[in-house]
Design a protein around this motif. Structure first.
Motif, PDB file in Angstrom:
ATOM      1  N   ARG A   1       0.837  -1.209   0.000  1.00  0.00           N
ATOM      2  CA  ARG A   1       0.000   0.000   0.000  1.00  0.00           C
ATOM      3  C   ARG A   1       0.864   1.249   0.000  1.00  0.00           C
ATOM      4  NH1 ARG A   1      -5.028   0.170   3.652  1.00  0.00           N
ATOM      5  NH2 ARG A   1      -5.984   0.960   1.776  1.00  0.00           N
ATOM      6  N   LYS A   2       1.961   1.232   0.751  1.00  0.00           N
ATOM      7  CA  LYS A   2       2.867   2.377   0.780  1.00  0.00           C
ATOM      8  C   LYS A   2       3.533   2.570  -0.581  1.00  0.00           C
ATOM      9  CE  LYS A   2       2.368   3.870   4.904  1.00  0.00           C
ATOM     10  NZ  LYS A   2       1.836   5.203   5.180  1.00  0.00           N
ATOM     11  N   LEU A   3       3.932   1.483  -1.221  1.00  0.00           N
ATOM     12  CA  LEU A   3       4.555   1.585  -2.539  1.00  0.00           C
ATOM     13  C   LEU A   3       3.570   2.077  -3.591  1.00  0.00           C
ATOM     14  CD1 LEU A   3       6.827  -1.589  -2.620  1.00  0.00           C
ATOM     15  CD2 LEU A   3       7.540   0.800  -2.434  1.00  0.00           C
ATOM     16  N   GLN A   4       2.320   1.654  -3.504  1.00  0.00           N
ATOM     17  CA  GLN A   4       1.319   2.133  -4.449  1.00  0.00           C
ATOM     18  C   GLN A   4       1.039   3.613  -4.252  1.00  0.00           C
ATOM     19  OE1 GLN A   4      -2.030  -0.452  -3.954  1.00  0.00           O
ATOM     20  NE2 GLN A   4      -1.166  -2.072  -5.232  1.00  0.00           N
ATOM     21  N   ALA A   5       1.135   4.091  -3.001  1.00  0.00           N
ATOM     22  CA  ALA A   5       0.926   5.519  -2.737  1.00  0.00           C
ATOM     23  C   ALA A   5       2.048   6.353  -3.327  1.00  0.00           C
ATOM     24  CB  ALA A   5       0.818   5.758  -1.240  1.00  0.00           C
ATOM     25  N   LEU A   6       3.210   5.763  -3.554  1.00  0.00           N
ATOM     26  CA  LEU A   6       4.338   6.486  -4.135  1.00  0.00           C
ATOM     27  C   LEU A   6       4.349   6.454  -5.655  1.00  0.00           C
ATOM     28  CD1 LEU A   6       7.194   5.430  -1.711  1.00  0.00           C
ATOM     29  CD2 LEU A   6       5.988   7.596  -1.800  1.00  0.00           C
ATOM     30  N   HIS A   7       3.359   5.843  -6.245  1.00  0.00           N
ATOM     31  CA  HIS A   7       3.258   5.782  -7.702  1.00  0.00           C
ATOM     32  C   HIS A   7       3.238   7.216  -8.241  1.00  0.00           C
ATOM     33  CE1 HIS A   7       1.498   4.991 -11.676  1.00  0.00           C
ATOM     34  NE2 HIS A   7       2.089   3.824 -11.548  1.00  0.00           N
ATOM     35  N   PRO A   8       3.967   7.500  -9.321  1.00  0.00           N
ATOM     36  CA  PRO A   8       4.060   8.877  -9.824  1.00  0.00           C
ATOM     37  C   PRO A   8       2.711   9.533 -10.094  1.00  0.00           C
ATOM     38  CG  PRO A   8       5.647   7.493 -10.946  1.00  0.00           C
ATOM     39  CD  PRO A   8       4.806   6.586 -10.078  1.00  0.00           C
ATOM     40  N   GLU A   9       1.748   8.765 -10.562  1.00  0.00           N
ATOM     41  CA  GLU A   9       0.431   9.339 -10.836  1.00  0.00           C
ATOM     42  C   GLU A   9      -0.214   9.844  -9.549  1.00  0.00           C
ATOM     43  OE1 GLU A   9      -3.839   7.589 -12.095  1.00  0.00           O
ATOM     44  OE2 GLU A   9      -2.173   7.032 -13.392  1.00  0.00           O
ATOM     45  N   HIS A  10      -0.095   9.078  -8.471  1.00  0.00           N
ATOM     46  CA  HIS A  10      -0.691   9.480  -7.205  1.00  0.00           C
ATOM     47  C   HIS A  10       0.045  10.679  -6.615  1.00  0.00           C
ATOM     48  CE1 HIS A  10      -3.271   6.002  -7.190  1.00  0.00           C
ATOM     49  NE2 HIS A  10      -2.218   5.193  -7.343  1.00  0.00           N
ATOM     50  N   VAL A  11       1.360  10.680  -6.716  1.00  0.00           N
ATOM     51  CA  VAL A  11       2.153  11.782  -6.183  1.00  0.00           C
ATOM     52  C   VAL A  11       1.821  13.066  -6.936  1.00  0.00           C
ATOM     53  CG1 VAL A  11       4.493  12.659  -5.891  1.00  0.00           C
ATOM     54  CG2 VAL A  11       3.992  10.275  -5.371  1.00  0.00           C
ATOM     55  N   ALA A  12       1.717  12.986  -8.244  1.00  0.00           N
ATOM     56  CA  ALA A  12       1.400  14.162  -9.053  1.00  0.00           C
ATOM     57  C   ALA A  12       0.011  14.692  -8.716  1.00  0.00           C
ATOM     58  CB  ALA A  12       1.491  13.818 -10.537  1.00  0.00           C
ATOM     59  N   ARG A  13      -0.940  13.803  -8.532  1.00  0.00           N
ATOM     60  CA  ARG A  13      -2.304  14.221  -8.202  1.00  0.00           C
ATOM     61  C   ARG A  13      -2.338  14.940  -6.852  1.00  0.00           C
ATOM     62  NH1 ARG A  13      -5.490   9.384  -7.984  1.00  0.00           N
ATOM     63  NH2 ARG A  13      -5.048   9.274 -10.203  1.00  0.00           N
ATOM     64  N   ARG A  14      -1.634  14.396  -5.864  1.00  0.00           N
ATOM     65  CA  ARG A  14      -1.598  15.025  -4.547  1.00  0.00           C
ATOM     66  C   ARG A  14      -0.898  16.375  -4.612  1.00  0.00           C
ATOM     67  NH1 ARG A  14       0.000   9.789  -1.751  1.00  0.00           N
ATOM     68  NH2 ARG A  14       2.033  10.523  -2.399  1.00  0.00           N
ATOM     69  N   ALA A  15       0.203  16.449  -5.360  1.00  0.00           N
ATOM     70  CA  ALA A  15       0.946  17.707  -5.476  1.00  0.00           C
ATOM     71  C   ALA A  15       0.092  18.774  -6.158  1.00  0.00           C
ATOM     72  CB  ALA A  15       2.241  17.493  -6.242  1.00  0.00           C
ATOM     73  N   ALA A  16      -0.630  18.390  -7.186  1.00  0.00           N
ATOM     74  CA  ALA A  16      -1.495  19.341  -7.883  1.00  0.00           C
ATOM     75  C   ALA A  16      -2.612  19.820  -6.968  1.00  0.00           C
ATOM     76  CB  ALA A  16      -2.072  18.707  -9.136  1.00  0.00           C
ATOM     77  N   GLY A  17      -3.168  18.935  -6.195  1.00  0.00           N
ATOM     78  CA  GLY A  17      -4.223  19.326  -5.258  1.00  0.00           C
ATOM     79  C   GLY A  17      -3.715  20.279  -4.198  1.00  0.00           C
ATOM     80  N   ARG A  18      -2.552  19.998  -3.668  1.00  0.00           N
ATOM     81  CA  ARG A  18      -1.976  20.877  -2.645  1.00  0.00           C
ATOM     82  C   ARG A  18      -1.590  22.227  -3.247  1.00  0.00           C
ATOM     83  NH1 ARG A  18       1.743  16.372   0.380  1.00  0.00           N
ATOM     84  NH2 ARG A  18       0.020  15.289   1.390  1.00  0.00           N
ATOM     85  N   ALA A  19      -1.059  22.225  -4.457  1.00  0.00           N
ATOM     86  CA  ALA A  19      -0.679  23.479  -5.102  1.00  0.00           C
ATOM     87  C   ALA A  19      -1.918  24.334  -5.377  1.00  0.00           C
ATOM     88  CB  ALA A  19       0.077  23.202  -6.395  1.00  0.00           C
ATOM     89  N   GLY A  20      -2.994  23.702  -5.788  1.00  0.00           N
ATOM     90  CA  GLY A  20      -4.234  24.438  -6.024  1.00  0.00           C
ATOM     91  C   GLY A  20      -4.768  25.059  -4.743  1.00  0.00           C
ATOM     92  N   GLY A  21      -4.693  24.315  -3.655  1.00  0.00           N
ATOM     93  CA  GLY A  21      -5.138  24.842  -2.371  1.00  0.00           C
ATOM     94  C   GLY A  21      -4.261  25.988  -1.903  1.00  0.00           C
ATOM     95  N   LEU A  22      -2.960  25.856  -2.089  1.00  0.00           N
ATOM     96  CA  LEU A  22      -2.030  26.907  -1.699  1.00  0.00           C
ATOM     97  C   LEU A  22      -2.254  28.157  -2.541  1.00  0.00           C
ATOM     98  CD1 LEU A  22       0.385  27.722   0.047  1.00  0.00           C
ATOM     99  CD2 LEU A  22       1.856  26.813  -1.745  1.00  0.00           C
ATOM    100  N   LEU A  23      -2.501  27.978  -3.825  1.00  0.00           N
ATOM    101  CA  LEU A  23      -2.750  29.109  -4.707  1.00  0.00           C
ATOM    102  C   LEU A  23      -4.012  29.859  -4.275  1.00  0.00           C
ATOM    103  CD1 LEU A  23      -1.962  30.709  -7.218  1.00  0.00           C
ATOM    104  CD2 LEU A  23      -3.309  29.096  -8.565  1.00  0.00           C
ATOM    105  N   ALA A  24      -5.040  29.148  -3.896  1.00  0.00           N
ATOM    106  CA  ALA A  24      -6.273  29.784  -3.431  1.00  0.00           C
ATOM    107  C   ALA A  24      -6.030  30.583  -2.153  1.00  0.00           C
ATOM    108  CB  ALA A  24      -7.351  28.728  -3.204  1.00  0.00           C
ATOM    109  N   GLU A  25      -5.224  30.037  -1.248  1.00  0.00           N
ATOM    110  CA  GLU A  25      -4.903  30.749  -0.014  1.00  0.00           C
ATOM    111  C   GLU A  25      -4.101  32.019  -0.294  1.00  0.00           C
ATOM    112  OE1 GLU A  25      -3.165  28.379   3.058  1.00  0.00           O
ATOM    113  OE2 GLU A  25      -4.547  26.726   2.689  1.00  0.00           O
ATOM    114  N   VAL A  26      -3.148  31.934  -1.217  1.00  0.00           N
ATOM    115  CA  VAL A  26      -2.338  33.108  -1.567  1.00  0.00           C
ATOM    116  C   VAL A  26      -3.212  34.177  -2.208  1.00  0.00           C
ATOM    117  CG1 VAL A  26      -0.495  33.923  -3.106  1.00  0.00           C
ATOM    118  CG2 VAL A  26      -0.163  31.875  -1.726  1.00  0.00           C
ATOM    119  N   ARG A  27      -4.115  33.773  -3.078  1.00  0.00           N
ATOM    120  CA  ARG A  27      -5.017  34.742  -3.713  1.00  0.00           C
ATOM    121  C   ARG A  27      -5.911  35.421  -2.685  1.00  0.00           C
ATOM    122  NH1 ARG A  27      -6.927  31.639  -9.233  1.00  0.00           N
ATOM    123  NH2 ARG A  27      -5.013  32.056 -10.400  1.00  0.00           N
TER     124      ARG A  27
END
Length: 76
Positions: free
Chosen positions: A20-46
């Motif tokens: 389960r930990k290795l599947q969570a490190l899959h590039p697709e999952h990491v990219a999705r989480r990073a994009a979600g966090r970046a979107g949230g951070l961008l909204a806070e900055v705005r």
């Protein structure tokens, strides 16, 4: 015999946990989480920038009213 079953169960649980930990490190999952966090951070900055600009405009209007800078006077 019981000891072997115990270690077999511990090994199976550990294997499931590792998979389960290795599947969570899959590039697709990491990219999705990073994009979600970046979107949230961008909204806070705005939101912060909007609040800061609003407060600055309010303070500027208060200072202009206090010092009579709303009218343009000729220096001739």
């Amino acid at each position: 015999m019981i000891r072997r079953l115990f270690y077999l169960a511990v090994g199976a649980a550990l294997a499931v946990w590792v998979m389960r930990k290795l599947q969570a490190l899959h590039p697709e999952h990491v990219a999705r989480r990073a994009a979600g966090r970046a979107g949230g951070l961008l909204a806070e900055v705005r939101a912060f920038a909007g609040d800061a600009l609003e407060a600055a405009a309010k303070r500027e209007s208060e200072l202009r009213a206090e010092y009579g800078l709303d009218t343009v006077e000729s220096t001739d």
